[in-house]
Design an enzyme around this catalytic site. Structure first.
Site, PDB file in Angstrom:
ATOM      1  N   GLU A   1       3.588  16.113  14.404  1.00 32.93           N
ATOM      2  CA  GLU A   1       2.802  14.912  14.130  1.00 32.93           C
ATOM      3  C   GLU A   1       3.315  13.868  15.106  1.00 32.93           C
ATOM      4  O   GLU A   1       4.435  13.383  14.986  1.00 32.93           O
ATOM      5  CB  GLU A   1       3.032  14.478  12.673  1.00 32.93           C
ATOM      6  CG  GLU A   1       2.329  13.184  12.304  1.00 32.93           C
ATOM      7  CD  GLU A   1       2.790  12.652  10.945  1.00 32.93           C
ATOM      8  OE1 GLU A   1       3.031  13.446  10.008  1.00 32.93           O
ATOM      9  OE2 GLU A   1       2.918  11.420  10.836  1.00 32.93           O
TER      10      GLU A   1
ATOM     11  N   ARG B   1       2.656   5.140  17.403  1.00 32.18           N
ATOM     12  CA  ARG B   1       3.445   3.908  17.328  1.00 32.18           C
ATOM     13  C   ARG B   1       3.860   3.460  18.699  1.00 32.18           C
ATOM     14  O   ARG B   1       4.464   2.403  18.852  1.00 32.18           O
ATOM     15  CB  ARG B   1       4.737   4.152  16.545  1.00 32.18           C
ATOM     16  CG  ARG B   1       4.525   4.360  15.109  1.00 32.18           C
ATOM     17  CD  ARG B   1       5.836   4.722  14.427  1.00 32.18           C
ATOM     18  NE  ARG B   1       5.533   5.552  13.303  1.00 32.18           N
ATOM     19  CZ  ARG B   1       6.418   6.129  12.526  1.00 32.18           C
ATOM     20  NH1 ARG B   1       7.697   5.962  12.767  1.00 32.18           N
ATOM     21  NH2 ARG B   1       6.028   6.865  11.521  1.00 32.18           N
TER      22      ARG B   1
ATOM     23  N   THR C   1       0.659   7.991  11.874  1.00 28.52           N
ATOM     24  CA  THR C   1       0.588   6.524  11.894  1.00 28.52           C
ATOM     25  C   THR C   1      -0.775   6.052  12.418  1.00 28.52           C
ATOM     26  O   THR C   1      -0.860   5.086  13.166  1.00 28.52           O
ATOM     27  CB  THR C   1       1.730   5.885  12.732  1.00 28.52           C
ATOM     28  OG1 THR C   1       2.927   6.672  12.600  1.00 28.52           O
ATOM     29  CG2 THR C   1       2.046   4.482  12.239  1.00 28.52           C
TER      30      THR C   1
ATOM     31  N   LYS D   1      -0.662  13.056   1.769  1.00 27.50           N
ATOM     32  CA  LYS D   1       0.737  12.837   2.117  1.00 27.50           C
ATOM     33  C   LYS D   1       1.350  12.057   0.941  1.00 27.50           C
ATOM     34  O   LYS D   1       0.652  11.271   0.293  1.00 27.50           O
ATOM     35  CB  LYS D   1       0.771  12.015   3.410  1.00 27.50           C
ATOM     36  CG  LYS D   1       2.142  11.547   3.858  1.00 27.50           C
ATOM     37  CD  LYS D   1       2.044  10.995   5.278  1.00 27.50           C
ATOM     38  CE  LYS D   1       3.253  10.144   5.615  1.00 27.50           C
ATOM     39  NZ  LYS D   1       3.260   9.719   7.023  1.00 27.50           N
TER      40      LYS D   1
HETATM   41  C1  3PG Z   1       7.874   8.384   9.537  1.00 32.05           C
HETATM   42  O1  3PG Z   1       6.786   7.889   9.362  1.00 32.05           O
HETATM   43  O2  3PG Z   1       8.707   7.980  10.365  1.00 32.05           O
HETATM   44  C2  3PG Z   1       8.129   9.575   8.732  1.00 32.05           C
HETATM   45  O3  3PG Z   1       7.951   9.269   7.423  1.00 32.05           O
HETATM   46  C3  3PG Z   1       9.441  10.212   8.955  1.00 32.05           C
HETATM   47  O4  3PG Z   1      10.321   9.870   7.958  1.00 32.05           O
HETATM   48  P1  3PG Z   1      11.793  10.359   8.117  1.00 32.05           P
HETATM   49  O5  3PG Z   1      12.307   9.742   9.374  1.00 32.05           O
HETATM   50  O6  3PG Z   1      12.493   9.843   6.886  1.00 32.05           O
HETATM   51  O7  3PG Z   1      11.766  11.866   8.168  1.00 32.05           O
END
Ligand code: 3PG
Length: 212
Positions: free
Chosen positions: A41, A45, A69, A129
Site C-alpha cells: 500500500e 502522503r 491515504t 480497514k
Molecule cells: C499508516 O497509515 O501509517 C499505517 O497505519 C501504518 O501504521 P503502522 O506504522 O502503525 O504500521
C-alpha cells in the site's frame, strides 16, 4: 468478494509504505517480492507516491500494488491511472467510497466504530480497514463488533507488528493486516533493502505459520 481483496487475503499482510524518493520504489518492491509479500500500500502522503506506484506496477506486474491515504476522488483517479489495484483510506469519506464503488475499484475505507462499519456496508462493501487498530481496542474490539456484522471482514492497520500480528491473523474475520514494521522509513532512507527483505520474510513466515 472482490478478486483483488481475495488475493490480499492470501498474502495476509500488506506492507504500508511511505516513499519519499522514486528511486527507492524499485528496490523496495523487489525486497517485498523476494521476502514473500508481493503487495504494497503506497501512501499518497508524498510527492513520490504516484510515480512510485507507476514504477512498481510496470516493473513488477505480478505485484499487487494499491494506494493508501487516499483522501479525494482526484487521488483515486491518479492512483488508478498509475496502476493501483486497490484504494485504502484512513477514514470513511462517502464521496471517495461511492466513487470507487461506481467505478468498480476495490476500496477499504478506514473505520473504527460500528456506525462507520454500517456506513461502509451501506455502500455494499464487505471489507473495511480498522484504523488505528491498536489504539481502538485491537483484536478484542474487532471480535466484539464482528459478531453482529456477520458478512464483514477487517483489515486492521496501525500499531500492528511482528509481535502481535499472529493473534490478528488467527481470527477468521481478519482479511489481512496492514503495517509498516518491515518497511520503516529509516530503513528505506538508509537503502537497507536487505533488512527490509529479511523483515518481510519473517512476516510472510508468520502468515504461513498461522494460515498454512
Ligand atoms: C499508516 O497509515 O501509517 C499505517 O497505519 C501504518 O501504521 P503502522 O506504522 O502503525 O504500521
Amino acid at each position: 468478494m472482490n478478486q483483488v481483496l481475495e488475493e490480499l487475503s492470501k498474502i495476509g499482510i500488506v506492507p504500508v509504505v511511505v516513499i519519499n524518493d522514486v528511486k527507492d520504489a524499485k528496490p523496495l518492491a523487489e525486497a517485498l517480492m523476494k521476502g514473500g509479500l508481493p503487495c504494497a500500500e503506497v501512501t499518497f502522503r508524498t510527492e513520490a507516491a504516484e510515480e512510485s506506484i507507476k514504477i512498481i506496477s510496470e516493473n513488477f506486474p505480478e505485484m499487487l500494488v494499491g494506494a493508501g491515504t487516499v483522501l479525494t476522488t482526484e487521488q483515486v483517479d491518479r492512483a488508478v491511472a498509475a496502476g493501483a489495484k486497490f484504494i485504502v483510506s484512513p477514514g470513511l469519506n462517502p464521496t471517495v467510497v461511492e466513487y470507487c464503488v461506481k467505478k468498480g475499484i476495490p476500496v477499504a475505507p478506514g473505520t473504527a466504530t460500528p456506525s462507520e462499519m454500517e456506513q461502509a456496508m451501506s455502500f455494499g462493501l464487505d471489507v473495511v480497514k480498522f484504523f488505528p487498530a491498536e489504539n481502538n481496542g485491537g483484536l478484542s474490539m474487532i471480535k466484539a463488533v464482528a459478531a453482529p456484522y456477520v458478512g464483514l471482514k477487517f483489515m486492521p492497520t496501525g500499531g500492528i507488528n511482528a509481535q502481535n500480528v499472529r493473534e490478528y491473523l488467527k481470527y477468521d474475520r481478519i482479511l489481512c493486516c496492514g503495517g509498516s514494521w518491515m518497511v520503516k522509513g529509516d530503513l528505506i532512507k538508509a537503502g537497507d533493502f536487505a533488512k527490509i527483505e529479511e523483515l518481510t520474510r519473517e512476516a510472510a513466515a508468520i502468515v504461513k505459520e498461522v494460515r498454512g
